[in-house]
Design an enzyme around this catalytic site. Sequence first.
Site, PDB file in Angstrom:
ATOM      1  CE  LYS A  31      -3.943  -2.230   2.274  1.00 61.34           C
ATOM      2  NZ  LYS A  31      -5.011  -2.065   3.316  1.00 61.34           N
ATOM      3  CD  GLU A  38      -8.907  -9.391  -3.438  1.00 65.01           C
ATOM      4  OE1 GLU A  38      -9.774  -9.162  -2.577  1.00 65.01           O
ATOM      5  OE2 GLU A  38      -7.738  -9.753  -3.144  1.00 65.01           O
ATOM      6  CB  THR A  97      -7.043  -5.658   9.920  1.00 63.32           C
ATOM      7  OG1 THR A  97      -7.465  -6.810   9.190  1.00 63.32           O
ATOM      8  CG2 THR A  97      -7.382  -4.413   9.132  1.00 63.32           C
ATOM      9  CG  ASN A 111      -3.678  -2.232   6.796  1.00 61.67           C
ATOM     10  OD1 ASN A 111      -3.574  -1.829   5.644  1.00 61.67           O
ATOM     11  ND2 ASN A 111      -4.611  -3.085   7.167  1.00 61.67           N
ATOM     12  CG  PHE A 135     -13.381   1.946   7.117  1.00 66.36           C
ATOM     13  CD1 PHE A 135     -12.887   1.281   5.998  1.00 66.36           C
ATOM     14  CD2 PHE A 135     -14.027   1.188   8.093  1.00 66.36           C
ATOM     15  CE1 PHE A 135     -13.033  -0.092   5.839  1.00 66.36           C
ATOM     16  CE2 PHE A 135     -14.187  -0.198   7.951  1.00 66.36           C
ATOM     17  CZ  PHE A 135     -13.681  -0.824   6.813  1.00 66.36           C
ATOM     18  NE  ARG A 187      -2.255  -5.691   7.376  1.00 66.32           N
ATOM     19  CZ  ARG A 187      -3.301  -6.419   6.992  1.00 66.32           C
ATOM     20  NH1 ARG A 187      -3.727  -7.412   7.750  1.00 66.32           N
ATOM     21  NH2 ARG A 187      -3.927  -6.145   5.866  1.00 66.32           N
ATOM     22  CG  HIS A 230      -5.632  -6.388   0.090  1.00 66.11           C
ATOM     23  ND1 HIS A 230      -6.800  -6.439   0.803  1.00 66.11           N
ATOM     24  CD2 HIS A 230      -5.780  -7.267  -0.937  1.00 66.11           C
ATOM     25  CE1 HIS A 230      -7.618  -7.307   0.208  1.00 66.11           C
ATOM     26  NE2 HIS A 230      -7.030  -7.821  -0.841  1.00 66.11           N
ATOM     27  NE  ARG A 280      -7.131 -13.105   5.831  1.00 69.12           N
ATOM     28  CZ  ARG A 280      -7.563 -11.882   5.508  1.00 69.12           C
ATOM     29  NH1 ARG A 280      -7.318 -11.366   4.321  1.00 69.12           N
ATOM     30  NH2 ARG A 280      -8.228 -11.156   6.384  1.00 69.12           N
ATOM     31  CE1 TYR A 291      -9.535  -2.973   0.309  1.00 66.17           C
ATOM     32  CE2 TYR A 291      -8.674  -1.065  -0.880  1.00 66.17           C
ATOM     33  CZ  TYR A 291      -8.475  -2.171  -0.066  1.00 66.17           C
ATOM     34  OH  TYR A 291      -7.208  -2.474   0.387  1.00 66.17           O
TER      35      TYR A 291
HETATM   36  P1  CMP Z   1      -7.579  -4.514   3.650  1.00 63.15           P
HETATM   37  O1  CMP Z   1      -7.205  -5.926   3.977  1.00 63.15           O
HETATM   38  O2  CMP Z   1      -6.905  -3.882   2.509  1.00 63.15           O
HETATM   39  O3  CMP Z   1      -9.167  -4.468   3.401  1.00 63.15           O
HETATM   40  C1  CMP Z   1      -9.994  -3.414   3.836  1.00 63.15           C
HETATM   41  C2  CMP Z   1      -9.225  -2.341   4.505  1.00 63.15           C
HETATM   42  O4  CMP Z   1      -9.999  -1.386   5.186  1.00 63.15           O
HETATM   43  C3  CMP Z   1      -8.345  -2.924   5.552  1.00 63.15           C
HETATM   44  O5  CMP Z   1      -7.282  -3.611   4.935  1.00 63.15           O
HETATM   45  C4  CMP Z   1      -7.952  -1.709   6.377  1.00 63.15           C
HETATM   46  O6  CMP Z   1      -6.765  -1.111   5.927  1.00 63.15           O
HETATM   47  C5  CMP Z   1      -9.116  -0.776   6.116  1.00 63.15           C
HETATM   48  N1  CMP Z   1      -9.819  -0.543   7.367  1.00 63.15           N
HETATM   49  C6  CMP Z   1     -10.407  -1.444   8.141  1.00 63.15           C
HETATM   50  N2  CMP Z   1     -10.944  -0.841   9.224  1.00 63.15           N
HETATM   51  C7  CMP Z   1     -10.667   0.473   9.106  1.00 63.15           C
HETATM   52  C8  CMP Z   1     -10.939   1.605   9.893  1.00 63.15           C
HETATM   53  N3  CMP Z   1     -11.618   1.509  11.052  1.00 63.15           N
HETATM   54  N4  CMP Z   1     -10.497   2.807   9.463  1.00 63.15           N
HETATM   55  C9  CMP Z   1      -9.814   2.902   8.296  1.00 63.15           C
HETATM   56  N5  CMP Z   1      -9.528   1.852   7.508  1.00 63.15           N
HETATM   57  C10 CMP Z   1      -9.943   0.654   7.912  1.00 63.15           C
END
Ligand code: CMP
Length: 139
Positions: free
Chosen positions: A10, A127, A92, A113, A58, A103, A116, A86, A50
Site C-alpha cells: 500500500k 482480485e 488488520t 496498514n 471508513f 504489519r 492487503h 494472511r 473495495y
Molecule cells: P484490507 O485488507 O486492505 O481491506 C480493507 C481495509 O480497510 C483494511 O485492509 C484496512 O486497511 C481498512 N480498514 C479497516 N478498518 C478500518 C478503519 N476503522 N479505518 C480505516 N480503515 C480501515
Amino acid sequence: AVEHTFSIIKPDATKRNLTGSVNAVIEKAGLRIVAQKRVQMTRAQAETFYAIHRERPFFGELVDFMVSGPVVVQVLEGEDAIVRYRDVMGATNPANAAEGTIRKLFALSVGENTVHGSDSRENAAIEIAQFFAGNEIVG
Ligand code: CMP
C-alpha cells in the site's frame, strides 16, 4: 494445495521505500512473487476493488488512501498461499499484529496498514483478474 493469492503493498509502504523490505518478509516466509507491478490506482479502480466495503464508514478514507500514492500489486504462489499470507501479514490493526508479521514490523495504523491480502480463493481469483492478465503471471 498450491494456490495463488493477491497482494497489494500500500501507499504508506511505497512512500517510505519499504517495497523491498516487505518483499523480503514475503520471500522468507516461502511465498514466491510470480507477478508484480507498481501502479497508481485510479479512484474507479480502488472503488471497484473495495466495493464490498462501500457501506462502511471508513470507505471514503480507504479509497482516498489507496489513491494517495503508488501501490505494488502482486500475485504470490505457494502451498496454502491465501491463509499463509494472511498469517505473514498479521492482524488488520497493527496494534493486534503478532511479532515478526509485516504489519507489526511496518504498519502505521488500521488504515495505513502496509499490505492487503485476499481472504478466500474466490476473492483471490477476482482480485488477481482486476490487475493481471494470465500471461503476466509466471510461476
Ligand atoms: P484490507 O485488507 O486492505 O481491506 C480493507 C481495509 O480497510 C483494511 O485492509 C484496512 O486497511 C481498512 N480498514 C479497516 N478498518 C478500518 C478503519 N476503522 N479505518 C480505516 N480503515 C480501515
